[in-house]
Design a protein around this motif. Structure first.
Motif, PDB file in Angstrom:
ATOM      1  N   LYS A 123       0.854  -1.191   0.000  1.00  0.00           N
ATOM      2  CA  LYS A 123       0.000   0.000   0.000  1.00  0.00           C
ATOM      3  C   LYS A 123       0.890   1.241   0.000  1.00  0.00           C
ATOM      4  O   LYS A 123       1.798   1.360   0.826  1.00  0.00           O
ATOM      5  N   HIS A 124       0.639   2.154  -0.931  1.00  0.00           N
ATOM      6  CA  HIS A 124       1.427   3.387  -1.012  1.00  0.00           C
ATOM      7  C   HIS A 124       0.950   4.353   0.066  1.00  0.00           C
ATOM      8  O   HIS A 124      -0.214   4.712   0.121  1.00  0.00           O
ATOM      9  N   LEU A 125       1.861   4.778   0.943  1.00  0.00           N
ATOM     10  CA  LEU A 125       1.507   5.695   2.030  1.00  0.00           C
ATOM     11  C   LEU A 125       1.909   7.132   1.734  1.00  0.00           C
ATOM     12  O   LEU A 125       1.170   8.066   2.036  1.00  0.00           O
ATOM     13  N   ALA A 126       3.093   7.314   1.192  1.00  0.00           N
ATOM     14  CA  ALA A 126       3.615   8.646   0.897  1.00  0.00           C
ATOM     15  C   ALA A 126       4.754   8.485  -0.102  1.00  0.00           C
ATOM     16  O   ALA A 126       5.105   7.371  -0.476  1.00  0.00           O
ATOM     17  N   ARG A 127       5.350   9.591  -0.473  1.00  0.00           N
ATOM     18  CA  ARG A 127       6.435   9.571  -1.444  1.00  0.00           C
ATOM     19  C   ARG A 127       7.546   8.614  -1.000  1.00  0.00           C
ATOM     20  O   ARG A 127       8.213   8.830   0.008  1.00  0.00           O
ATOM     21  N   VAL A 161       7.296   5.725   0.306  1.00  0.00           N
ATOM     22  CA  VAL A 161       6.973   4.929   1.497  1.00  0.00           C
ATOM     23  C   VAL A 161       5.830   3.978   1.156  1.00  0.00           C
ATOM     24  O   VAL A 161       4.761   4.407   0.719  1.00  0.00           O
ATOM     25  N   TRP A 162       6.078   2.694   1.365  1.00  0.00           N
ATOM     26  CA  TRP A 162       5.096   1.652   1.086  1.00  0.00           C
ATOM     27  C   TRP A 162       4.946   0.784   2.323  1.00  0.00           C
ATOM     28  O   TRP A 162       5.874   0.647   3.119  1.00  0.00           O
ATOM     29  N   GLU A 163       3.770   0.178   2.473  1.00  0.00           N
ATOM     30  CA  GLU A 163       3.501  -0.677   3.630  1.00  0.00           C
ATOM     31  C   GLU A 163       2.954  -2.013   3.159  1.00  0.00           C
ATOM     32  O   GLU A 163       2.141  -2.078   2.235  1.00  0.00           O
TER      33      GLU A 163
END
Length: 61
Positions: A13-17, A19-21
């Protein structure tokens, strides 16, 4: 460990520039994983660079 049997594909899941989870399934066993992504130019990127021959290892104890 070291076997291709039992591999699963999980989506991040893309959280921010930059940053993925991702959540790994709960397990009481050691596991190996690698990350693969495809760019807009259709270039495949992998981490670690040795994947899928040699992957990242997580030891559960």
């Amino acid at each position: 460990m070291g076997s291709k049997a039992g591999w699963q594909m999980l989506r991040a899941k893309h959280l921010a520039r930059g940053v993925w989870e991702m959540n790994f399934p709960s397990s009481n066993q050691d596991l190996e994983y690698y990350i693969s992504a495809v760019t807009s130019e259709n270039q495949e990127l992998r981490w670690p660079a040795t994947a899928p021959s040699i992957n990242q290892t997580v030891v559960v104890w």
